[in-house]
Design a protein around this motif. Sequence first.
Motif, PDB file in Angstrom:
ATOM      1  N   MET A   1      18.373  -3.516  -4.258  1.00 46.12           N
ATOM      2  CA  MET A   1      17.708  -2.556  -3.371  1.00 46.12           C
ATOM      3  C   MET A   1      16.488  -1.979  -4.074  1.00 46.12           C
ATOM      4  N   LEU A   2      15.402  -1.845  -3.352  1.00 43.17           N
ATOM      5  CA  LEU A   2      14.178  -1.272  -3.917  1.00 43.17           C
ATOM      6  C   LEU A   2      14.379   0.213  -4.152  1.00 43.17           C
ATOM      7  N   THR A   3      14.262   0.629  -5.406  1.00 39.32           N
ATOM      8  CA  THR A   3      14.469   2.038  -5.724  1.00 39.32           C
ATOM      9  C   THR A   3      13.171   2.778  -5.997  1.00 39.32           C
ATOM     10  N   HIS A   4      12.151   2.059  -6.457  1.00 38.91           N
ATOM     11  CA  HIS A   4      10.874   2.716  -6.716  1.00 38.91           C
ATOM     12  C   HIS A   4       9.756   1.694  -6.763  1.00 38.91           C
ATOM     13  N   PHE A   5       8.575   2.139  -6.405  1.00 38.88           N
ATOM     14  CA  PHE A   5       7.409   1.274  -6.512  1.00 38.88           C
ATOM     15  C   PHE A   5       6.166   2.104  -6.754  1.00 38.88           C
ATOM     16  N   PHE A   6       5.093   1.432  -7.120  1.00 32.91           N
ATOM     17  CA  PHE A   6       3.873   2.077  -7.573  1.00 32.91           C
ATOM     18  C   PHE A   6       2.751   1.818  -6.577  1.00 32.91           C
ATOM     19  N   VAL A   7       2.074   2.879  -6.172  1.00 31.40           N
ATOM     20  CA  VAL A   7       0.970   2.762  -5.223  1.00 31.40           C
ATOM     21  C   VAL A   7      -0.351   2.850  -5.983  1.00 31.40           C
ATOM     22  N   THR A   8      -1.124   1.796  -5.916  1.00 32.33           N
ATOM     23  CA  THR A   8      -2.450   1.788  -6.520  1.00 32.33           C
ATOM     24  C   THR A   8      -3.488   1.509  -5.438  1.00 32.33           C
ATOM     25  N   GLY A   9      -4.754   1.649  -5.799  1.00 30.64           N
ATOM     26  CA  GLY A   9      -5.813   1.418  -4.821  1.00 30.64           C
ATOM     27  C   GLY A   9      -6.864   0.472  -5.347  1.00 30.64           C
ATOM     28  N   THR A  10      -7.723   0.033  -4.463  1.00 37.02           N
ATOM     29  CA  THR A  10      -8.844  -0.795  -4.885  1.00 37.02           C
ATOM     30  C   THR A  10      -9.890   0.043  -5.615  1.00 37.02           C
ATOM     31  N   ASP A  11      -9.803   1.359  -5.472  1.00 38.10           N
ATOM     32  CA  ASP A  11     -10.746   2.288  -6.111  1.00 38.10           C
ATOM     33  C   ASP A  11     -10.239   3.705  -5.856  1.00 38.10           C
ATOM     34  N   ALA A  12     -11.020   4.679  -6.270  1.00 37.68           N
ATOM     35  CA  ALA A  12     -10.697   6.070  -5.943  1.00 37.68           C
ATOM     36  C   ALA A  12     -11.029   6.333  -4.471  1.00 37.68           C
ATOM     37  N   ARG A  13     -10.374   7.313  -3.904  1.00 39.29           N
ATOM     38  CA  ARG A  13     -10.656   7.786  -2.545  1.00 39.29           C
ATOM     39  C   ARG A  13     -10.530   6.701  -1.467  1.00 39.29           C
ATOM     40  N   VAL A  14      -9.505   5.878  -1.607  1.00 38.19           N
ATOM     41  CA  VAL A  14      -9.247   4.869  -0.576  1.00 38.19           C
ATOM     42  C   VAL A  14      -8.011   5.213   0.251  1.00 38.19           C
ATOM     43  N   GLY A  15      -7.346   6.328  -0.079  1.00 37.21           N
ATOM     44  CA  GLY A  15      -6.223   6.772   0.739  1.00 37.21           C
ATOM     45  C   GLY A  15      -4.848   6.565   0.137  1.00 37.21           C
ATOM     46  N   LYS A  16      -4.750   6.525  -1.187  1.00 42.14           N
ATOM     47  CA  LYS A  16      -3.442   6.318  -1.817  1.00 42.14           C
ATOM     48  C   LYS A  16      -2.449   7.421  -1.438  1.00 42.14           C
ATOM     49  N   THR A  17      -2.913   8.662  -1.411  1.00 40.10           N
ATOM     50  CA  THR A  17      -2.015   9.776  -1.111  1.00 40.10           C
ATOM     51  C   THR A  17      -1.498   9.705   0.321  1.00 40.10           C
ATOM     52  N   ILE A  18      -2.372   9.370   1.257  1.00 39.63           N
ATOM     53  CA  ILE A  18      -1.963   9.268   2.663  1.00 39.63           C
ATOM     54  C   ILE A  18      -0.971   8.129   2.846  1.00 39.63           C
ATOM     55  N   VAL A  19      -1.214   7.013   2.179  1.00 39.94           N
ATOM     56  CA  VAL A  19      -0.284   5.881   2.277  1.00 39.94           C
ATOM     57  C   VAL A  19       1.045   6.239   1.621  1.00 39.94           C
ATOM     58  N   THR A  20       0.994   6.934   0.495  1.00 43.28           N
ATOM     59  CA  THR A  20       2.228   7.369  -0.156  1.00 43.28           C
ATOM     60  C   THR A  20       3.018   8.283   0.767  1.00 43.28           C
ATOM     61  N   ARG A  21       2.323   9.193   1.440  1.00 41.49           N
ATOM     62  CA  ARG A  21       2.993  10.068   2.419  1.00 41.49           C
ATOM     63  C   ARG A  21       3.639   9.234   3.525  1.00 41.49           C
TER      64      ARG A  21
END
Length: 226
Positions: A1-21
């Motif tokens: 079962m997937l317990t954790h994963f890492f969200v990265t972006g192609t650059d800054a200010r591409v929406g990582k926080t919104i996608v994480t939410r």
Amino acid sequence: MLTHFFVTGTDARVGKTIVTRALLQAMAAQGKCALGYKPVATGSQELADGIRNKDAVTLQNSSTISYPYEKITPLALLDEDIYVSDIPENIFEIMTSGLNFMLEGGDAVVVEGCDGWKTLITPNRFYSDWVRQQNIPVILVVGIQEGCVSHALLSAQAIITDGLPLAGWVANRINPCLAHYQETIDAIGNNIPAPLLGEIPYLPRAESRDMAKYIDLSLLHVKNEQ
């Protein structure tokens, strides 16, 4: 079962926080205890109740359990750039300790990174070195704008070359006026060996919205290996 994963972006200010939410809310909708974790937060501000970072606060508000801010972000920095800040020598140990705390309290932990994949956390160490050390599957956020196809493919290639599973990618429409939107999505999707987990439309105040409906968790099949 997937317990954790890492969200990265192609650059800054591409929406990582919104996608994480969105990921946290989608997991919560399935009955999971989902926790957001941002080990290092740059561009923070000194407020009456201490140093605060707006992205970390969004993760705090998006988690199933509202942990204290210091647990969500153990290292909040005032500088915009990580590697010019006062980073402690044991930064990786601090990050790992925080991750382990989160894993003990929730069914799944979504870890949000800083900027892009090859972000320097010290003058000679990459943030991605810690992700490799922890062997965390990666989700790539692509801000749909001019030039994003090349950035997306290069980022995906770097993640895979580093030996980590690319669990999926999410398209975030940060430029509502971009022509050829669907062609851009198709060009990326046809050349990244990972599923498109969702498309986030251009939304004002997305950090206060219900974003779960934009993510398809059924496409996540990667398991964490410790």
